[in-house]
Write a protein that holds these residues in place. Structure first.
Motif, PDB file in Angstrom:
ATOM      1  N   VAL A  82       0.824  -1.209   0.000  1.00  0.00           N
ATOM      2  CA  VAL A  82       0.000   0.000   0.000  1.00  0.00           C
ATOM      3  C   VAL A  82       0.857   1.257   0.000  1.00  0.00           C
ATOM      4  O   VAL A  82       0.710   2.135  -0.870  1.00  0.00           O
ATOM      5  CB  VAL A  82      -0.954   0.000   1.209  1.00  0.00           C
ATOM      6  N   PHE A  83       1.784   1.367   0.972  1.00  0.00           N
ATOM      7  CA  PHE A  83       2.459   2.640   1.222  1.00  0.00           C
ATOM      8  C   PHE A  83       3.745   2.829   0.419  1.00  0.00           C
ATOM      9  O   PHE A  83       4.178   3.964   0.230  1.00  0.00           O
ATOM     10  CB  PHE A  83       2.754   2.790   2.716  1.00  0.00           C
ATOM     11  N   ALA A  84       4.343   1.740  -0.051  1.00  0.00           N
ATOM     12  CA  ALA A  84       5.560   1.865  -0.864  1.00  0.00           C
ATOM     13  C   ALA A  84       5.350   1.345  -2.272  1.00  0.00           C
ATOM     14  O   ALA A  84       6.307   1.220  -3.035  1.00  0.00           O
ATOM     15  CB  ALA A  84       6.726   1.111  -0.206  1.00  0.00           C
ATOM     16  N   GLY A  85       4.100   1.038  -2.589  1.00  0.00           N
ATOM     17  CA  GLY A  85       3.796   0.516  -3.911  1.00  0.00           C
ATOM     18  C   GLY A  85       2.627   1.205  -4.563  1.00  0.00           C
ATOM     19  O   GLY A  85       2.778   2.156  -5.328  1.00  0.00           O
ATOM     20  N   ALA A  86       1.413   0.750  -4.225  1.00  0.00           N
ATOM     21  CA  ALA A  86       0.225   1.193  -4.949  1.00  0.00           C
ATOM     22  C   ALA A  86      -0.056   2.688  -4.797  1.00  0.00           C
ATOM     23  O   ALA A  86      -0.352   3.367  -5.795  1.00  0.00           O
ATOM     24  CB  ALA A  86      -0.989   0.380  -4.482  1.00  0.00           C
ATOM     25  N   LEU A  87      -0.001   3.213  -3.575  1.00  0.00           N
ATOM     26  CA  LEU A  87      -0.365   4.621  -3.387  1.00  0.00           C
ATOM     27  C   LEU A  87       0.602   5.575  -4.094  1.00  0.00           C
ATOM     28  O   LEU A  87       0.161   6.438  -4.864  1.00  0.00           O
ATOM     29  CB  LEU A  87      -0.483   4.943  -1.896  1.00  0.00           C
ATOM     30  N   PRO A  88       1.915   5.470  -3.859  1.00  0.00           N
ATOM     31  CA  PRO A  88       2.803   6.388  -4.595  1.00  0.00           C
ATOM     32  C   PRO A  88       2.793   6.144  -6.095  1.00  0.00           C
ATOM     33  O   PRO A  88       2.843   7.096  -6.883  1.00  0.00           O
ATOM     34  CB  PRO A  88       4.183   6.123  -3.979  1.00  0.00           C
ATOM     35  N   ALA A  89       2.716   4.890  -6.522  1.00  0.00           N
ATOM     36  CA  ALA A  89       2.671   4.604  -7.963  1.00  0.00           C
ATOM     37  C   ALA A  89       1.405   5.161  -8.578  1.00  0.00           C
ATOM     38  O   ALA A  89       1.414   5.708  -9.696  1.00  0.00           O
ATOM     39  CB  ALA A  89       2.774   3.098  -8.211  1.00  0.00           C
ATOM     40  N   GLY A  90       0.279   5.041  -7.871  1.00  0.00           N
ATOM     41  CA  GLY A  90      -0.979   5.565  -8.386  1.00  0.00           C
ATOM     42  C   GLY A  90      -0.984   7.080  -8.466  1.00  0.00           C
ATOM     43  O   GLY A  90      -1.465   7.658  -9.453  1.00  0.00           O
ATOM     44  N   LEU A  91      -0.445   7.743  -7.456  1.00  0.00           N
ATOM     45  CA  LEU A  91      -0.386   9.209  -7.467  1.00  0.00           C
ATOM     46  C   LEU A  91       0.513   9.704  -8.603  1.00  0.00           C
ATOM     47  O   LEU A  91       0.160  10.653  -9.318  1.00  0.00           O
ATOM     48  CB  LEU A  91       0.121   9.718  -6.120  1.00  0.00           C
ATOM     49  N   VAL A 110      -8.096   7.553 -15.378  1.00  0.00           N
ATOM     50  CA  VAL A 110      -9.151   6.723 -14.791  1.00  0.00           C
ATOM     51  C   VAL A 110      -8.549   5.498 -14.100  1.00  0.00           C
ATOM     52  O   VAL A 110      -8.932   5.144 -12.977  1.00  0.00           O
ATOM     53  CB  VAL A 110     -10.164   6.294 -15.868  1.00  0.00           C
ATOM     54  N   GLY A 111      -7.584   4.851 -14.757  1.00  0.00           N
ATOM     55  CA  GLY A 111      -6.964   3.670 -14.169  1.00  0.00           C
ATOM     56  C   GLY A 111      -6.237   3.973 -12.876  1.00  0.00           C
ATOM     57  O   GLY A 111      -6.352   3.226 -11.887  1.00  0.00           O
ATOM     58  N   SER A 112      -5.483   5.077 -12.843  1.00  0.00           N
ATOM     59  CA  SER A 112      -4.760   5.457 -11.621  1.00  0.00           C
ATOM     60  C   SER A 112      -5.731   5.810 -10.502  1.00  0.00           C
ATOM     61  O   SER A 112      -5.527   5.423  -9.341  1.00  0.00           O
ATOM     62  CB  SER A 112      -3.828   6.636 -11.912  1.00  0.00           C
ATOM     63  N   ALA A 113      -6.787   6.546 -10.841  1.00  0.00           N
ATOM     64  CA  ALA A 113      -7.777   6.921  -9.831  1.00  0.00           C
ATOM     65  C   ALA A 113      -8.489   5.688  -9.267  1.00  0.00           C
ATOM     66  O   ALA A 113      -8.714   5.592  -8.050  1.00  0.00           O
ATOM     67  CB  ALA A 113      -8.790   7.895 -10.428  1.00  0.00           C
ATOM     68  N   TYR A 156      -0.028  11.986 -12.555  1.00  0.00           N
ATOM     69  CA  TYR A 156       0.803  13.012 -13.202  1.00  0.00           C
ATOM     70  C   TYR A 156       1.272  12.547 -14.579  1.00  0.00           C
ATOM     71  O   TYR A 156       1.179  13.287 -15.570  1.00  0.00           O
ATOM     72  CB  TYR A 156       2.005  13.345 -12.324  1.00  0.00           C
ATOM     73  N   ILE A 157       1.765  11.316 -14.642  1.00  0.00           N
ATOM     74  CA  ILE A 157       2.263  10.782 -15.911  1.00  0.00           C
ATOM     75  C   ILE A 157       1.137  10.679 -16.928  1.00  0.00           C
ATOM     76  O   ILE A 157       1.303  11.004 -18.111  1.00  0.00           O
ATOM     77  CB  ILE A 157       2.919   9.403 -15.676  1.00  0.00           C
ATOM     78  N   GLY A 158      -0.025  10.229 -16.463  1.00  0.00           N
ATOM     79  CA  GLY A 158      -1.163  10.108 -17.371  1.00  0.00           C
ATOM     80  C   GLY A 158      -1.601  11.442 -17.932  1.00  0.00           C
ATOM     81  O   GLY A 158      -1.945  11.546 -19.112  1.00  0.00           O
ATOM     82  N   PRO A 203      -5.288  12.026 -26.266  1.00  0.00           N
ATOM     83  CA  PRO A 203      -6.303  12.202 -25.221  1.00  0.00           C
ATOM     84  C   PRO A 203      -6.939  10.912 -24.735  1.00  0.00           C
ATOM     85  O   PRO A 203      -7.289  10.801 -23.560  1.00  0.00           O
ATOM     86  CB  PRO A 203      -7.337  13.114 -25.901  1.00  0.00           C
ATOM     87  N   SER A 204      -7.123   9.924 -25.604  1.00  0.00           N
ATOM     88  CA  SER A 204      -7.742   8.674 -25.163  1.00  0.00           C
ATOM     89  C   SER A 204      -6.861   7.956 -24.154  1.00  0.00           C
ATOM     90  O   SER A 204      -7.338   7.466 -23.118  1.00  0.00           O
ATOM     91  CB  SER A 204      -8.018   7.768 -26.367  1.00  0.00           C
ATOM     92  N   VAL A 205      -5.559   7.878 -24.434  1.00  0.00           N
ATOM     93  CA  VAL A 205      -4.622   7.260 -23.490  1.00  0.00           C
ATOM     94  C   VAL A 205      -4.546   8.088 -22.217  1.00  0.00           C
ATOM     95  O   VAL A 205      -4.463   7.543 -21.107  1.00  0.00           O
ATOM     96  CB  VAL A 205      -3.229   7.108 -24.135  1.00  0.00           C
ATOM     97  N   ARG A 206      -4.593   9.419 -22.354  1.00  0.00           N
ATOM     98  CA  ARG A 206      -4.546  10.287 -21.180  1.00  0.00           C
ATOM     99  C   ARG A 206      -5.714   9.983 -20.233  1.00  0.00           C
ATOM    100  O   ARG A 206      -5.517   9.782 -19.029  1.00  0.00           O
ATOM    101  CB  ARG A 206      -4.580  11.751 -21.593  1.00  0.00           C
ATOM    102  N   VAL A 207      -6.928   9.935 -20.775  1.00  0.00           N
ATOM    103  CA  VAL A 207      -8.098   9.673 -19.936  1.00  0.00           C
ATOM    104  C   VAL A 207      -8.033   8.266 -19.339  1.00  0.00           C
ATOM    105  O   VAL A 207      -8.346   8.062 -18.157  1.00  0.00           O
ATOM    106  CB  VAL A 207      -9.400   9.862 -20.744  1.00  0.00           C
ATOM    107  N   ALA A 208      -7.609   7.292 -20.128  1.00  0.00           N
ATOM    108  CA  ALA A 208      -7.508   5.918 -19.630  1.00  0.00           C
ATOM    109  C   ALA A 208      -6.522   5.827 -18.478  1.00  0.00           C
ATOM    110  O   ALA A 208      -6.790   5.158 -17.462  1.00  0.00           O
ATOM    111  CB  ALA A 208      -7.089   4.981 -20.759  1.00  0.00           C
ATOM    112  N   ASN A 209      -5.372   6.480 -18.604  1.00  0.00           N
ATOM    113  CA  ASN A 209      -4.382   6.453 -17.525  1.00  0.00           C
ATOM    114  C   ASN A 209      -4.890   7.144 -16.270  1.00  0.00           C
ATOM    115  O   ASN A 209      -4.651   6.681 -15.146  1.00  0.00           O
ATOM    116  CB  ASN A 209      -3.086   7.113 -17.996  1.00  0.00           C
TER     117      ASN A 209
END
Length: 236
Positions: A100-109, A130-133, A113-115, A122-128
């Motif tokens: 959670v704290f050294a993997g999913a949460l920082p990677a998702g946050l 949505v997926g991260s969120a 930004y990367i997305g 734009p399609s890849v941007r929205v997908a990234n």
């Protein structure tokens, strides 16, 4: 006259009870061995994703995202391994916190930004985004349920978090298949633009992969409900 019911000892869980864990670990190791080394060089020219122009933050954020994602994928395999969870309860809790704290949460946050700054359209941007969120949401939900000691619901939500953490692997496979299928259409559908074709293939991968894995995960979770209910009824 009274009767006593002797409780049967719980059967030991071994890796043989879940034979899919070994192939899963091999897939994860192979994927990470192929994907991570270019980013360990800290050379933007080795990046598998094209950094946007005039953005000095993107590449360091991408490297950090890859490293945190590596932690998430590695620890997630141990989290869903029933034999490890049953035999090493403390190890399960420790790897869960690491996930959670050294993997999913920082990677998702960082994925947000990367997305947002992707150069793949734009399609890849929205997908990234949505997926991260979604990854952040289901992981935080699973964490909250664990702290409330609602462990059955916790496992269901963390199974979904695991599915999203692994969607990057399936995405790469779908991307290759989509590229093969769409390449003959470069001169027609995409009017000679190979970049547009590649962006479309990438879009199919990042949209389809998490959707398929979430559907598969919930289908498997629903299949387990009758067995869990039968086990609960049989307990004295």
């Amino acid at each position: 006259m009274t009767y006593t019911v002797s409780k049967q000892p719980a059967a030991k869980t071994t890796w043989l009870d879940r034979p899919w864990i070994v192939p899963l670990l091999l897939v994860v190791v192979a994927f990470l061995a192929f994907s991570v080394p270019p980013y360990l060089t800290l050379d933007p020219a080795q990046s598998r994703l094209r950094p946007p122009d005039h953005n000095a933050v993107y590449y360091p954020a991408l490297v950090a995202h890859v490293l945190f994602g590596t932690v998430a994928m590695t620890t997630a395999c141990f989290q869903i391994w029933p034999a490890f969870r049953a035999r090493y309860r403390r190890g399960h809790r420790i790897t869960g916190r690491i996930y959670v704290f050294a993997g999913a949460l920082p990677a998702g946050l960082l994925g947000l930004y990367i997305g947002w700054h992707t150069a793949a359209g734009p399609s890849v941007r929205v997908a990234n985004l949505v997926g991260s969120a979604l990854w952040l949401t289901v992981t935080l939900t699973g964490l909250r349920l664990a702290r409330q000691r609602r462990y059955g619901e916790h496992r269901r939500w963390m199974a979904r978090s695991f599915a999203l953490s692994m969607s990057i692997v399936l995405s790469r496979v779908v991307d290759v298949v989509a590229t093969i299928v769409l390449t003959p259409q470069v001169d027609t559908t995409f009017r000679g633009s190979e970049d547009l074709m590649r962006y479309s293939a990438a879009s199919i991968g990042v949209w389809l992969s998490p959707l398929l894995l979430l559907l598969l995960t919930d289908w498997l979770l629903e299949r387990r409900k009758p067995r869990q209910a039968a086990t609960a009824r049989s307990e004295p």
